[in-house]
Design a protein around this motif. Structure first.
Motif, mmCIF file in Angstrom:
data_model
loop_
_atom_site.group_PDB
_atom_site.id
_atom_site.type_symbol
_atom_site.label_atom_id
_atom_site.label_comp_id
_atom_site.label_asym_id
_atom_site.label_seq_id
_atom_site.Cartn_x
_atom_site.Cartn_y
_atom_site.Cartn_z
ATOM 1 N N GLY A 52 -21.481 50.642 80.959
ATOM 2 C CA GLY A 52 -21.904 50.220 79.640
ATOM 3 C C GLY A 52 -20.912 49.272 79.003
ATOM 4 N N LYS A 53 -20.822 49.318 77.682
ATOM 5 C CA LYS A 53 -19.837 48.500 76.964
ATOM 6 C C LYS A 53 -18.541 49.294 76.818
ATOM 7 C CE LYS A 53 -22.038 47.427 73.176
ATOM 8 N NZ LYS A 53 -22.418 46.778 71.908
ATOM 9 N N ALA A 54 -17.434 48.579 76.869
ATOM 10 C CA ALA A 54 -16.138 49.259 76.749
ATOM 11 C C ALA A 54 -15.198 48.411 75.913
ATOM 12 C CB ALA A 54 -15.531 49.502 78.134
ATOM 13 N N GLY A 55 -14.545 49.048 74.956
ATOM 14 C CA GLY A 55 -13.512 48.385 74.173
ATOM 15 C C GLY A 55 -12.163 48.623 74.819
ATOM 16 N N VAL A 56 -11.418 47.543 75.047
ATOM 17 C CA VAL A 56 -10.141 47.653 75.766
ATOM 18 C C VAL A 56 -9.050 46.878 75.027
ATOM 19 C CG1 VAL A 56 -8.924 47.188 77.927
ATOM 20 C CG2 VAL A 56 -11.317 47.916 77.992
ATOM 21 N N LEU A 57 -7.926 47.529 74.797
ATOM 22 C CA LEU A 57 -6.758 46.894 74.192
ATOM 23 C C LEU A 57 -5.952 46.207 75.290
ATOM 24 C CD1 LEU A 57 -4.692 46.484 71.844
ATOM 25 C CD2 LEU A 57 -3.694 48.679 72.529
ATOM 26 N N ILE A 58 -5.658 44.919 75.082
ATOM 27 C CA ILE A 58 -4.830 44.171 76.029
ATOM 28 C C ILE A 58 -3.531 43.809 75.318
ATOM 29 C CG2 ILE A 58 -4.672 42.158 77.538
ATOM 30 C CD1 ILE A 58 -7.662 42.074 77.728
ATOM 31 N N ARG A 59 -2.486 44.527 75.639
ATOM 32 C CA ARG A 59 -1.210 44.343 74.955
ATOM 33 C C ARG A 59 -0.572 43.009 75.355
ATOM 34 N NH1 ARG A 59 0.029 48.960 72.420
ATOM 35 N NH2 ARG A 59 -0.788 50.946 73.223
ATOM 36 N N GLY A 60 -0.055 42.308 74.356
ATOM 37 C CA GLY A 60 0.643 41.054 74.605
ATOM 38 C C GLY A 60 -0.249 39.881 74.960
ATOM 39 N N ALA A 61 -1.557 40.041 74.820
ATOM 40 C CA ALA A 61 -2.486 38.989 75.261
ATOM 41 C C ALA A 61 -2.362 37.703 74.456
ATOM 42 C CB ALA A 61 -3.920 39.505 75.194
ATOM 43 N N LYS A 62 -1.812 37.772 73.233
ATOM 44 C CA LYS A 62 -1.673 36.572 72.408
ATOM 45 C C LYS A 62 -0.402 35.783 72.733
ATOM 46 C CE LYS A 62 -2.411 36.960 68.000
ATOM 47 N NZ LYS A 62 -2.332 37.538 66.619
ATOM 48 N N LYS A 63 0.468 36.370 73.538
ATOM 49 C CA LYS A 63 1.721 35.698 73.874
ATOM 50 C C LYS A 63 1.471 34.645 74.957
ATOM 51 C CE LYS A 63 4.423 39.796 72.666
ATOM 52 N NZ LYS A 63 5.346 40.849 73.144
ATOM 53 N N VAL A 64 2.134 33.521 74.815
ATOM 54 C CA VAL A 64 1.911 32.376 75.705
ATOM 55 C C VAL A 64 2.146 32.745 77.163
ATOM 56 C CG1 VAL A 64 2.667 30.051 76.295
ATOM 57 C CG2 VAL A 64 2.526 30.749 73.891
ATOM 58 N N LYS A 65 3.159 33.515 77.445
ATOM 59 C CA LYS A 65 3.523 33.826 78.828
ATOM 60 C C LYS A 65 2.894 35.127 79.337
ATOM 61 C CE LYS A 65 7.938 31.352 78.671
ATOM 62 N NZ LYS A 65 9.408 31.434 78.897
ATOM 63 N N SER A 66 1.987 35.689 78.579
ATOM 64 C CA SER A 66 1.373 36.948 78.996
ATOM 65 C C SER A 66 0.545 36.749 80.265
ATOM 66 C CB SER A 66 0.476 37.497 77.889
ATOM 67 O OG SER A 66 -0.298 38.582 78.376
ATOM 68 N N LYS A 67 0.725 37.632 81.232
ATOM 69 C CA LYS A 67 -0.049 37.544 82.472
ATOM 70 C C LYS A 67 -1.500 37.978 82.259
ATOM 71 C CE LYS A 67 1.312 42.184 84.062
ATOM 72 N NZ LYS A 67 1.916 42.961 85.181
ATOM 73 N N HIS A 68 -1.775 38.599 81.095
ATOM 74 C CA HIS A 68 -3.123 39.080 80.814
ATOM 75 C C HIS A 68 -3.853 38.241 79.768
ATOM 76 C CE1 HIS A 68 -1.771 43.315 82.283
ATOM 77 N NE2 HIS A 68 -2.274 42.590 83.268
ATOM 78 N N ALA A 69 -3.217 37.162 79.295
ATOM 79 C CA ALA A 69 -3.825 36.356 78.236
ATOM 80 C C ALA A 69 -5.194 35.816 78.651
ATOM 81 C CB ALA A 69 -2.900 35.205 77.860
ATOM 82 N N SER A 70 -5.316 35.369 79.883
ATOM 83 C CA SER A 70 -6.578 34.783 80.343
ATOM 84 C C SER A 70 -7.688 35.818 80.445
ATOM 85 C CB SER A 70 -6.384 34.100 81.701
ATOM 86 O OG SER A 70 -5.836 34.993 82.642
ATOM 87 N N LEU A 71 -7.316 37.084 80.638
ATOM 88 C CA LEU A 71 -8.317 38.150 80.726
ATOM 89 C C LEU A 71 -8.954 38.465 79.383
ATOM 90 C CD1 LEU A 71 -6.439 40.578 83.132
ATOM 91 C CD2 LEU A 71 -8.653 39.523 83.610
ATOM 92 N N ALA A 72 -8.335 37.999 78.303
ATOM 93 C CA ALA A 72 -8.864 38.261 76.962
ATOM 94 C C ALA A 72 -9.735 37.125 76.451
ATOM 95 C CB ALA A 72 -7.719 38.508 75.988
ATOM 96 N N GLN A 73 -9.918 36.079 77.257
ATOM 97 C CA GLN A 73 -10.710 34.929 76.823
ATOM 98 C C GLN A 73 -12.204 35.250 76.869
ATOM 99 O OE1 GLN A 73 -9.539 31.883 75.667
ATOM 100 N NE2 GLN A 73 -7.605 33.000 75.662
#
Length: 247
Positions: A30-51
């Motif tokens: 179904g739908k899932a809400g997920v917190l991605i820590r540090g996603a707004k930081k330029v060098k975050s390895k997970h930033a692209s996953l939050a797009q």
């Protein structure tokens, strides 16, 4: 509990100074809400996953409520949908529409496949308006409001010409059009496309050339159906309308 799912980001919002919360439409959960820590930081390895529109594999931990991302891998970024204003507008509408018509705990395998196919079609450069109208028909179908297009909803007549009665839930023949003064006349091209869309899986959409006047009819019909049966006020659709006027 640890979850490993394939999902598409249908909503992304800032949270705190450096984090983001994404809403995923998953294939299995179904739908899932997920917190991605540090996603707004330029060098975050997970930033692209939050797009928005990103399709990927997400591994997150959740006991109840909001999950927290542990790991993720992008399968398809759909970056072109964020780089071109018109495509971004259509993709945003598709994502918001899915978000607003899907419950958190609803089985979403088919919903997921339809959204993924919609985004892929937009990214491939297929006619965006045609893609979206087919997608809208799938949303109506999944919500239980697909129109009857094979026979008159009043008398069962299968011989046209017909008008589309959104309130009646389908087409009305010449003898019955008086039962809905707001029924929309259907040209042959628009009627054939509506019938095609009624049965077509998004994944089967090829390249379709549609005349501007037929697309105008389709837009009028689908807008009436969507407003009558779903009645959603969507920011993305308002932006699309503004964009249409500019273009």
């Amino acid at each position: 509990m640890l979850y490993r799912v394939e999902g598409i980001v249908i909503r992304s919002m800032d949270y705190g100074e450096g984090n983001k919360i994404v809403t995923l439409l998953t294939e299995t959960n179904g739908k899932a809400g997920v917190l991605i820590r540090g996603a707004k930081k330029v060098k975050s390895k997970h930033a692209s996953l939050a797009q928005p529109f990103t399709y990927g594999e997400f591994v997150y931990f959740r006991t109840s409520g909001l999950g927290t991302l542990n790991h993720g891998e992008i399968i398809e970024s759909y970056h072109v949908l964020r780089e071109q204003l018109e495509l971004a507008a259509y993709a945003s509408y598709a994502a918001e529409l899915m978000d607003r018509t899907t419950q958190d705990d609803e089985a979403t395998g088919f919903h997921f496949e339809q959204l993924k196919a919609c985004l892929a079609a937009l990214a491939l450069g297929k006619d965006a308006q045609v893609v979206i109208h087919l997608y809208e028909m799938r949303i109506l179908d999944l919500s239980g409001y697909a129109p009857e297009l094979d026979e008159c909803v009043s008398c069962g007549n299968r011989v046209g010409p017909f008008k589309l009665s959104a309130h009646g839930g389908g087409i009305l023949c010449g003898r019955c059009t008086g039962k809905d003064t707001g029924a929309i006349p259907l040209g042959e091209g628009a009627y054939k496309l509506l019938k095609l869309f009624r049965r077509m899986d998004m994944r089967r959409l090829g390249s379709i050339q549609v005349k501007p006047e037929t697309k105008a009819e389709l837009k009028l019909c689908m807008r009436k159906l969507m407003d009558t049966h779903l009645g959603l006020q969507l920011k993305s659709r308002s932006f699309l309308d503004q964009l249409d006027k500019l273009l």
